[in-house]
Write a protein that holds these residues in place. Structure first.
Motif, PDB file in Angstrom:
ATOM      1  N   ILE A  98       0.990  -1.352   0.000  1.00 40.74           N
ATOM      2  CA  ILE A  98      -0.103  -0.175   0.116  1.00 40.74           C
ATOM      3  C   ILE A  98       0.788   1.428   0.269  1.00 40.74           C
ATOM      4  N   GLY A  99       2.070   1.202  -0.188  1.00 39.12           N
ATOM      5  CA  GLY A  99       3.011   2.168  -0.125  1.00 39.12           C
ATOM      6  C   GLY A  99       4.369   1.879  -0.118  1.00 39.12           C
ATOM      7  N   TRP A 100       5.518   2.698  -0.348  1.00 40.76           N
ATOM      8  CA  TRP A 100       6.675   2.586  -0.481  1.00 40.76           C
ATOM      9  C   TRP A 100       7.594   3.455   0.467  1.00 40.76           C
ATOM     10  N   LEU A 101       8.539   3.092   1.040  1.00 39.64           N
ATOM     11  CA  LEU A 101       9.398   3.845   1.905  1.00 39.64           C
ATOM     12  C   LEU A 101      10.841   4.096   1.360  1.00 39.64           C
ATOM     13  N   ALA A 102      11.276   5.330   1.237  1.00 34.93           N
ATOM     14  CA  ALA A 102      12.815   5.400   0.853  1.00 34.93           C
ATOM     15  C   ALA A 102      13.644   6.072   2.055  1.00 34.93           C
ATOM     16  N   GLU A 103      14.792   5.007   2.569  1.00 32.90           N
ATOM     17  CA  GLU A 103      15.380   5.249   3.782  1.00 32.90           C
ATOM     18  C   GLU A 103      16.710   5.503   3.353  1.00 32.90           C
ATOM     19  N   ALA A 139     -16.646  -4.484 -20.734  1.00 33.36           N
ATOM     20  CA  ALA A 139     -16.843  -5.599 -19.890  1.00 33.36           C
ATOM     21  C   ALA A 139     -15.548  -6.021 -19.302  1.00 33.36           C
ATOM     22  N   GLN A 140     -14.457  -5.433 -19.735  1.00 34.41           N
ATOM     23  CA  GLN A 140     -13.087  -5.928 -19.421  1.00 34.41           C
ATOM     24  C   GLN A 140     -12.515  -5.406 -18.120  1.00 34.41           C
ATOM     25  N   PRO A 141     -12.074  -6.055 -16.941  1.00 32.15           N
ATOM     26  CA  PRO A 141     -11.386  -5.269 -15.987  1.00 32.15           C
ATOM     27  C   PRO A 141      -9.865  -5.124 -16.253  1.00 32.15           C
ATOM     28  N   VAL A 142      -9.529  -3.950 -15.814  1.00 33.86           N
ATOM     29  CA  VAL A 142      -8.084  -3.594 -15.791  1.00 33.86           C
ATOM     30  C   VAL A 142      -7.595  -3.028 -14.757  1.00 33.86           C
ATOM     31  N   LEU A 143      -6.322  -3.061 -14.283  1.00 35.62           N
ATOM     32  CA  LEU A 143      -5.957  -2.490 -13.185  1.00 35.62           C
ATOM     33  C   LEU A 143      -5.307  -1.088 -13.515  1.00 35.62           C
ATOM     34  N   GLY A 144      -5.562  -0.363 -12.503  1.00 34.15           N
ATOM     35  CA  GLY A 144      -5.194   1.455 -12.602  1.00 34.15           C
ATOM     36  C   GLY A 144      -4.571   1.389 -11.135  1.00 34.15           C
ATOM     37  N   VAL A 145      -3.436   2.240 -11.220  1.00 30.01           N
ATOM     38  CA  VAL A 145      -2.769   2.566  -9.891  1.00 30.01           C
ATOM     39  C   VAL A 145      -2.462   4.234  -9.706  1.00 30.01           C
ATOM     40  N   THR A 146      -2.980   4.884  -8.666  1.00 29.50           N
ATOM     41  CA  THR A 146      -2.458   6.077  -8.275  1.00 29.50           C
ATOM     42  C   THR A 146      -1.501   6.305  -7.191  1.00 29.50           C
ATOM     43  N   GLY A 147      -0.701   7.146  -7.169  1.00 29.29           N
ATOM     44  CA  GLY A 147       0.062   7.540  -5.938  1.00 29.29           C
ATOM     45  C   GLY A 147      -0.775   8.231  -5.126  1.00 29.29           C
ATOM     46  N   ARG A 180       9.218   5.840  -9.731  1.00 30.07           N
ATOM     47  CA  ARG A 180       9.318   4.809 -10.429  1.00 30.07           C
ATOM     48  C   ARG A 180       9.339   3.406 -10.059  1.00 30.07           C
ATOM     49  N   ARG A 181       9.158   3.356  -8.536  1.00 25.58           N
ATOM     50  CA  ARG A 181       8.979   2.167  -7.879  1.00 25.58           C
ATOM     51  C   ARG A 181       7.224   1.782  -8.268  1.00 25.58           C
ATOM     52  N   ILE A 182       6.680   2.659  -8.051  1.00 27.86           N
ATOM     53  CA  ILE A 182       5.256   2.642  -8.479  1.00 27.86           C
ATOM     54  C   ILE A 182       4.916   2.004  -9.891  1.00 27.86           C
ATOM     55  N   MET A 183       5.745   2.639 -10.513  1.00 23.83           N
ATOM     56  CA  MET A 183       5.185   2.516 -12.156  1.00 23.83           C
ATOM     57  C   MET A 183       6.025   1.351 -12.837  1.00 23.83           C
ATOM     58  N   ASN A 184       6.758   0.469 -11.943  1.00 22.49           N
ATOM     59  CA  ASN A 184       7.217  -0.884 -12.463  1.00 22.49           C
ATOM     60  C   ASN A 184       6.435  -1.793 -12.755  1.00 22.49           C
ATOM     61  N   ARG A 185       5.132  -1.773 -12.259  1.00 25.71           N
ATOM     62  CA  ARG A 185       4.315  -3.080 -12.278  1.00 25.71           C
ATOM     63  C   ARG A 185       3.954  -3.072 -13.984  1.00 25.71           C
ATOM     64  N   GLU A 186       4.069  -4.315 -14.335  1.00 25.19           N
ATOM     65  CA  GLU A 186       3.534  -4.534 -15.605  1.00 25.19           C
ATOM     66  C   GLU A 186       2.099  -4.860 -15.804  1.00 25.19           C
TER      67      GLU A 186
END
Length: 361
Positions: A48-53, A73-81, A99-105
């Motif tokens: 549900i999130g990413w940390l940079a340390e 009728a087609q489901p697809v995945l969408g992602v927002t930060g 970039r880590r969020i947008m790495n999903r294929e």
């Protein structure tokens, strides 16, 4: 500077909540983090999130929120930060986090509908484009209490050093939380539950072939069970011959402790053969906003389709924004359909669960 990018874990909540509090954003409760994790659209391998340390243990954060979108009728995945927070001493961490969020294929679209003036240029460097092209920088607001809004403007100008810092709340009023009976036109009724009437409306919306964020009863029951809200949302439907043909969801919020409360329209959608629903629902909300304690009504994501549906109401609204708060990147397979059919509302983004709630009395 060396950064370790890793998934958010429940034990990180105090660190992230401290980041939120430092910029006067609402901290999330333990129940709130569990609620986000229970998103019915979230794949099992989706943090549900990413940390940079960095080496000194200093942290930056970005949340990532998945939604199921329907292309016909087609489901697809969408992602927002959401809630990207990078302290000054970690400047430069925003890029690796995005970039880590947008790495999903497996995602058909990546987007933000809530960029601020400082972060908006950053998204273009990551391949996101302004979307919707004609209205990506537009927000609409209908003034209810000009005096309260004027006082807030004076306070901001005289005390700019207080903006974004914790402190006492200003410009509260006694109408907040009283829940008066709404005065509604005959076509508009409150929606108490998501039952067969809603299922039929959702089915009819999907049959029109548009690109829609999931508004199934399951998703909406989860979305509206968010535990960190302080006032119940306003849920209104437009009916024709007893059937639901339009829908509006609004939430009371407070942009900062120096601002008066306002009603944010979270969702506004209607069937294509119901041209009056969006304007009538919005007019009904505006007519009741003052009795609920709001200084203005605001619509933070506007598509060309919605501008047309609102009709003369647009001429009554103040035009806010201007910096390009909405950006998107589409995968090649679905890009043509997404560009042609997606008319986002604030519901598609992070507005409902990232608004700053009105403090409890």
């Amino acid at each position: 500077m060396s950064l370790n990018i890793r998934p958010f874990m429940p034990a990180d909540a105090p660190v992230v909540d401290a980041l939120h509090s430092a910029v006067d954003w609402p901290a999330r409760s333990a129940e709130g983090w569990r609620w986000l994790a229970a998103n019915p659209a979230r794949p099992d391998d989706f943090p549900i999130g990413w940390l940079a340390e960095d080496e000194a243990g200093r942290a930056a954060f970005v949340g990532q929120f998945p939604q199921r979108f329907w292309i016909g009728a087609q489901p697809v995945l969408g992602v927002t930060g959401y809630s990207i927070i990078v302290p000054p001493d970690l400047r430069g961490a925003a890029g690796p986090l995005i970039r880590r969020i947008m790495n999903r294929e497996d995602a058909a679209l990546f987007y933000t509908l809530n960029a601020n003036a400082l972060s908006a240029p950053l998204y273009r460097r990551h391949g996101l484009e302004p979307y919707p092209q004609a209205t990506h920088g537009l927000k609409l607001a209908w003034m209810i209490d000009p005096v309260a809004a004027g006082v807030a403007g004076v306070v901001r100008r005289l005390t700019p050093h207080l903006s974004g810092r914790p402190g006492p709340e200003r410009l509260m009023n006694r109408r907040l939380g009283r829940s008066p009976a709404l005065r509604l036109p005959p076509q508009v009724t409150p929606l108490d539950r998501f039952d067969e009437d809603w299922d039929l409306f959702w089915s009819r919306l999907r049959s029109e072939g548009r690109v829609l964020a999931d508004r199934s009863a399951e998703t909406l029951r989860w979305r509206l069970s968010e535990p960190d809200g302080t006032l119940p949302p306003i849920r209104l439907v437009y009916r024709r011959d007893g059937a639901v043909t339009g829908w509006l969801l609004a939430q009371m919020a407070k942009m900062s402790r120096l601002e008066p409360p306002l009603l944010d329209i979270i969702d506004l959608v209607a069937l294509r053969d119901e041209p009056d629903a969006a304007a009538v629902l919005t007019s009904a909300l505006i007519a009741n906003a003052g009795r609920l304690g709001a200084a203005k009504v605001r619509l933070q994501v506007v598509s060309p389709d919605l501008l047309e549906a609102l009709g003369p109401l647009v001429r009554r609204a103040r035009r806010e924004g201007g910096w390009g708060h909405a950006h998107a990147r589409f995968d090649a397979q679905h890009a043509a359909r997404l560009r042609a059919g997606w008319s986002p509302t604030p519901f598609d983004g992070d507005y409902s669960f990232c608004l700053r709630p009105v403090p409890k009395a």
